[in-house]
Write a protein that holds these residues in place. Structure first.
Motif, PDB file in Angstrom:
ATOM      1  N   ASN A  15      10.752  11.351 -11.617  1.00 20.14           N
ATOM      2  CA  ASN A  15      11.430  10.601 -10.131  1.00 20.14           C
ATOM      3  C   ASN A  15      10.024  10.049 -10.033  1.00 20.14           C
ATOM      4  O   ASN A  15       8.794  10.033  -9.898  1.00 20.14           O
ATOM      5  CB  ASN A  15      11.332  11.643  -9.580  1.00 20.14           C
ATOM      6  N   VAL A  16      10.756   8.577 -10.117  1.00 15.58           N
ATOM      7  CA  VAL A  16       9.836   7.209  -9.806  1.00 15.58           C
ATOM      8  C   VAL A  16       9.815   7.366  -8.576  1.00 15.58           C
ATOM      9  O   VAL A  16      10.598   6.810  -7.593  1.00 15.58           O
ATOM     10  CB  VAL A  16       9.972   5.934 -10.318  1.00 15.58           C
ATOM     11  N   THR A  17       9.191   6.678  -7.685  1.00 16.90           N
ATOM     12  CA  THR A  17       8.878   6.524  -6.156  1.00 16.90           C
ATOM     13  C   THR A  17       7.687   5.719  -5.501  1.00 16.90           C
ATOM     14  O   THR A  17       6.296   5.689  -6.613  1.00 16.90           O
ATOM     15  CB  THR A  17       9.004   7.876  -4.796  1.00 16.90           C
ATOM     16  N   SER A  18       7.173   5.795  -4.692  1.00 18.94           N
ATOM     17  CA  SER A  18       6.020   4.882  -3.994  1.00 18.94           C
ATOM     18  C   SER A  18       5.054   6.054  -3.191  1.00 18.94           C
ATOM     19  O   SER A  18       5.582   7.160  -2.697  1.00 18.94           O
ATOM     20  CB  SER A  18       7.428   3.639  -2.832  1.00 18.94           C
ATOM     21  N   ILE A  19       4.120   5.167  -2.580  1.00 17.49           N
ATOM     22  CA  ILE A  19       3.248   6.564  -2.020  1.00 17.49           C
ATOM     23  C   ILE A  19       4.523   6.672  -0.450  1.00 17.49           C
ATOM     24  O   ILE A  19       3.664   7.764   0.513  1.00 17.49           O
ATOM     25  CB  ILE A  19       1.899   5.092  -1.484  1.00 17.49           C
ATOM     26  N   ALA A  20       4.635   5.712  -0.043  1.00 19.11           N
ATOM     27  CA  ALA A  20       5.990   6.158   0.675  1.00 19.11           C
ATOM     28  C   ALA A  20       6.805   6.929   1.226  1.00 19.11           C
ATOM     29  O   ALA A  20       7.228   7.745   2.295  1.00 19.11           O
ATOM     30  CB  ALA A  20       6.927   4.842   1.316  1.00 19.11           C
ATOM     31  N   SER A  21       6.012   8.065  -0.555  1.00 24.21           N
ATOM     32  CA  SER A  21       6.708   9.164  -0.145  1.00 24.21           C
ATOM     33  C   SER A  21       5.764  10.425   0.451  1.00 24.21           C
ATOM     34  O   SER A  21       6.202  11.871   0.255  1.00 24.21           O
ATOM     35  CB  SER A  21       6.796   9.559  -1.770  1.00 24.21           C
ATOM     36  N   TYR A  22       4.906  10.258   0.671  1.00 23.58           N
ATOM     37  CA  TYR A  22       3.695  10.590   0.936  1.00 23.58           C
ATOM     38  C   TYR A  22       3.755  10.733   2.204  1.00 23.58           C
ATOM     39  O   TYR A  22       2.763  11.320   3.315  1.00 23.58           O
ATOM     40  CB  TYR A  22       2.109  10.919   0.436  1.00 23.58           C
ATOM     41  N   THR A  23       3.475   9.001   2.522  1.00 21.96           N
ATOM     42  CA  THR A  23       2.720   8.770   4.493  1.00 21.96           C
ATOM     43  C   THR A  23       3.452   7.477   4.933  1.00 21.96           C
ATOM     44  O   THR A  23       4.794   7.947   4.493  1.00 21.96           O
ATOM     45  CB  THR A  23       1.229   7.853   3.837  1.00 21.96           C
ATOM     46  N   VAL A  24       3.410   7.168   5.804  1.00 24.73           N
ATOM     47  CA  VAL A  24       4.120   6.390   7.002  1.00 24.73           C
ATOM     48  C   VAL A  24       3.633   5.148   7.350  1.00 24.73           C
ATOM     49  O   VAL A  24       1.991   5.422   7.625  1.00 24.73           O
ATOM     50  CB  VAL A  24       4.512   7.461   8.097  1.00 24.73           C
ATOM     51  N   TRP A  25       4.359   4.313   7.519  1.00 22.37           N
ATOM     52  CA  TRP A  25       3.957   3.137   8.039  1.00 22.37           C
ATOM     53  C   TRP A  25       4.463   2.665   9.234  1.00 22.37           C
ATOM     54  O   TRP A  25       6.140   2.988   8.841  1.00 22.37           O
ATOM     55  CB  TRP A  25       2.842   2.319   7.040  1.00 22.37           C
ATOM     56  N   PRO A  26       4.625   1.595  10.068  1.00 25.73           N
ATOM     57  CA  PRO A  26       5.642   0.930  10.722  1.00 25.73           C
ATOM     58  C   PRO A  26       6.434   0.188  10.053  1.00 25.73           C
ATOM     59  O   PRO A  26       5.819  -0.423   9.523  1.00 25.73           O
ATOM     60  CB  PRO A  26       4.614   0.089  11.920  1.00 25.73           C
ATOM     61  N   GLY A  27       7.698   0.542  10.350  1.00 33.26           N
ATOM     62  CA  GLY A  27       8.547  -1.283  10.364  1.00 33.26           C
ATOM     63  C   GLY A  27       9.305  -0.855   8.767  1.00 33.26           C
ATOM     64  O   GLY A  27      10.116  -1.651   8.019  1.00 33.26           O
ATOM     65  N   ALA A  28       8.900   0.376   8.418  1.00 33.64           N
ATOM     66  CA  ALA A  28       9.930   0.928   7.006  1.00 33.64           C
ATOM     67  C   ALA A  28      10.266   1.953   7.260  1.00 33.64           C
ATOM     68  O   ALA A  28      10.819   2.963   6.179  1.00 33.64           O
ATOM     69  CB  ALA A  28       8.861   0.461   5.686  1.00 33.64           C
ATOM     70  N   THR A  29      11.614   2.174   7.927  1.00 34.18           N
ATOM     71  CA  THR A  29      11.618   3.848   8.407  1.00 34.18           C
ATOM     72  C   THR A  29      12.749   4.139   8.070  1.00 34.18           C
ATOM     73  O   THR A  29      12.251   5.205   6.640  1.00 34.18           O
ATOM     74  CB  THR A  29      12.248   3.307   9.981  1.00 34.18           C
ATOM     75  N   GLY A  30      13.965   2.979   7.568  1.00 32.13           N
ATOM     76  CA  GLY A  30      15.070   3.904   6.161  1.00 32.13           C
ATOM     77  C   GLY A  30      14.097   4.184   4.890  1.00 32.13           C
ATOM     78  O   GLY A  30      14.574   4.879   4.423  1.00 32.13           O
ATOM     79  N   TYR A  31      13.054   3.018   4.680  1.00 32.74           N
ATOM     80  CA  TYR A  31      13.085   2.522   3.340  1.00 32.74           C
ATOM     81  C   TYR A  31      12.220   4.368   2.841  1.00 32.74           C
ATOM     82  O   TYR A  31      12.241   4.796   2.088  1.00 32.74           O
ATOM     83  CB  TYR A  31      11.819   2.054   3.240  1.00 32.74           C
ATOM     84  N   ILE A  32      11.030   4.600   4.070  1.00 35.60           N
ATOM     85  CA  ILE A  32      10.711   6.179   3.827  1.00 35.60           C
ATOM     86  C   ILE A  32      11.044   6.899   3.812  1.00 35.60           C
ATOM     87  O   ILE A  32      10.819   7.594   3.024  1.00 35.60           O
ATOM     88  CB  ILE A  32       9.005   5.908   5.507  1.00 35.60           C
ATOM     89  N   ALA A  33      12.187   7.608   4.742  1.00 39.09           N
ATOM     90  CA  ALA A  33      12.535   8.101   5.030  1.00 39.09           C
ATOM     91  C   ALA A  33      13.739   8.773   3.862  1.00 39.09           C
ATOM     92  O   ALA A  33      13.946   9.503   2.689  1.00 39.09           O
ATOM     93  CB  ALA A  33      13.503   8.389   6.229  1.00 39.09           C
ATOM     94  N   ALA A  34      13.987   8.045   2.499  1.00 39.22           N
ATOM     95  CA  ALA A  34      14.740   8.178   1.575  1.00 39.22           C
ATOM     96  C   ALA A  34      13.311   8.538   0.496  1.00 39.22           C
ATOM     97  O   ALA A  34      13.728   9.112  -0.369  1.00 39.22           O
ATOM     98  CB  ALA A  34      14.742   6.194   0.798  1.00 39.22           C
ATOM     99  N   ARG A  35      12.340   7.806   0.891  1.00 37.01           N
ATOM    100  CA  ARG A  35      10.862   8.128  -0.038  1.00 37.01           C
ATOM    101  C   ARG A  35      11.002  10.127  -0.178  1.00 37.01           C
ATOM    102  O   ARG A  35      10.496  10.658  -0.801  1.00 37.01           O
ATOM    103  CB  ARG A  35       9.729   7.329  -0.010  1.00 37.01           C
ATOM    104  N   TRP A  36      10.355   9.974   1.419  1.00 33.66           N
ATOM    105  CA  TRP A  36      10.574  11.730   1.557  1.00 33.66           C
ATOM    106  C   TRP A  36      11.219  12.483   1.355  1.00 33.66           C
ATOM    107  O   TRP A  36      10.888  13.236   0.102  1.00 33.66           O
ATOM    108  CB  TRP A  36      10.107  11.870   3.030  1.00 33.66           C
ATOM    109  N   ALA A  37      12.235  12.001   0.885  1.00 31.44           N
ATOM    110  CA  ALA A  37      13.853  12.772   0.276  1.00 31.44           C
ATOM    111  C   ALA A  37      13.217  12.817  -1.184  1.00 31.44           C
ATOM    112  O   ALA A  37      14.181  14.318  -1.399  1.00 31.44           O
ATOM    113  CB  ALA A  37      15.474  12.459   1.071  1.00 31.44           C
ATOM    114  N   LEU A  38      13.579  11.669  -1.624  1.00 31.31           N
ATOM    115  CA  LEU A  38      12.779  12.257  -2.781  1.00 31.31           C
ATOM    116  C   LEU A  38      12.211  13.162  -3.470  1.00 31.31           C
ATOM    117  O   LEU A  38      11.593  13.753  -4.199  1.00 31.31           O
ATOM    118  CB  LEU A  38      12.824  10.894  -3.626  1.00 31.31           C
ATOM    119  N   ARG A  39      10.801  12.694  -2.970  1.00 31.76           N
ATOM    120  CA  ARG A  39      10.097  13.616  -2.856  1.00 31.76           C
ATOM    121  C   ARG A  39      10.120  15.058  -2.997  1.00 31.76           C
ATOM    122  O   ARG A  39       9.589  15.467  -4.181  1.00 31.76           O
ATOM    123  CB  ARG A  39       8.584  13.458  -2.219  1.00 31.76           C
TER     124      ARG A  39
END
Ligand SMILES: NC(=O)c1ccc[n+]([C@@H]2O[C@H](COP(=O)([O-])OP(=O)(O)OC[C@H]3O[C@@H](n4cnc5c(N)ncnc54)[C@H](OP(=O)(O)O)[C@@H]3O)[C@@H](O)[C@H]2O)c1
Length: 265
Positions: A138-162
């Protein structure tokens, strides 16, 4: 796993990381199955592979649609058989605050990458299990581990993938099937054109890391097939940051918040 003669299914193969990975695998003698929505782009990738003597098949499909995903998996099973390696790479998502995100778009962001990866895994896992070998990447972004402002839905989906990847690894322990999570920092791919507005929201802290090319990520994926590992993180500097983050999350979260996008209320 030796790639020569292996059947490798790659989602999101019409562009960026997926296209580069397909070409790299085909160069090693793997037979690649290319999945994404845009048929002409898939055919262009396949043509480049076949002109260099490789083998590629094209399967246009919207992987967020369960019916289409199920149908394409059946077709692949009939035409080619069970893939040896499944690379779940398809994904998209603009970087938006909750108030900026149309709910339907939030659903779509969760659907690709997370549900697309689930659907493909669900379709091929029984046959892979019977064979007692294979690999799911599974290919993902560092957004699968951490969080930053202004990308809420994207980050949530990446945490789901991890979460899915780690849970799947627990399920498949001892089954002979490897489960690998590939986590990349910023990649100079068409992603930033396909998801306008995202690039300007990258926290300035991230400028410390070199931007990757799709070919660098593809090379890391190939390595991760030839010498299977549970986790691949690139660029190398990000491995160290991730270790720090695991040991000491709050200061890194603070830094990402401080250097991240500000919401204009
Ligand atoms: N670029 C980065 O900095 C970066 C960093 C880390 C991780 N990633 C992740 O790596 C993956 C590949 O990204 P990329 O940079 O190569 O971006 P990209 O060039 O935009 O490629 C995304 C791929 O996903 C496919 N896709 C999107 N929605 C789909 C759907 N509903 N059904 C089937 N295929 C779909 C796209 O094809 P169609 O549009 O033809 O369907 C395309 O082939 C994504 O999951 C992305 O989030 C990217």
């Amino acid at each position: 796993m030796e790639l020569r003669g292996r059947v490798v299914l790659i989602t999101g193969a019409s562009s960026g990381i997926g296209a580069a990975t397909a070409k790299a695998i085909a160069r090693r003698g793997g037979q690649v199955l290319l999945l994404a929505r845009t048929q002409p782009a898939l055919e262009a990738v396949a043509a480049e592979i076949t002109v260099h003597g490789g083998t590629a098949r094209v399967y246009p499909v919207d992987l967020t649609d369960l019916t289409m995903a199920t149908q394409v998996a059946r077709l692949i099973q009939t035409e080619v058989g069970t893939p040896d390696i499944l690379i779940n790479n398809a994904g998209a998502g603009r970087w938006l605050f909750v108030e900026e995100t149309p709910p339907a778009e939030a659903v779509q962001m969760m659907a690709a990458p997370y549900f697309a990866a689930f659907f493909m895994t669900h379709a091929f896992l029984p046959a892979m299990r019977q064979r007692r070998r294979g690999q799911i990447i599974n290919v993902t972004s560092i957004a699968s581990y951490t969080v930053w402002p202004g990308a809420t839905g994207y980050i949530a989906a990446r945490w789901a993938l991890r979460g899915f990847t780690e849970a799947l690894r627990a399920d498949l322990h001892g089954s002979g099937i490897e489960v690998t999570l590939v986590t990349a920092g910023k990649v100079r791919s068409p992603y930033w054109v396909h998801n306008p507005g995202a690039e300007e929201r990258i926290p300035s802290l991230a400028r410390w890391y070199p931007t990757l090319t799709p070919e660098q990520v593809a090379a890391a994926i190939v390595q991760g097939i030839e010498r299977p590992r549970q986790e691949i993180v690139l660029p190398a500097a990000m491995r160290f940051s991730l270790l720090l983050y695991r040991l000491w999350p709050q200061p890194i979260r603070w830094l990402l918040r401080q250097t991240g996008w500000r919401q204009r209320l």
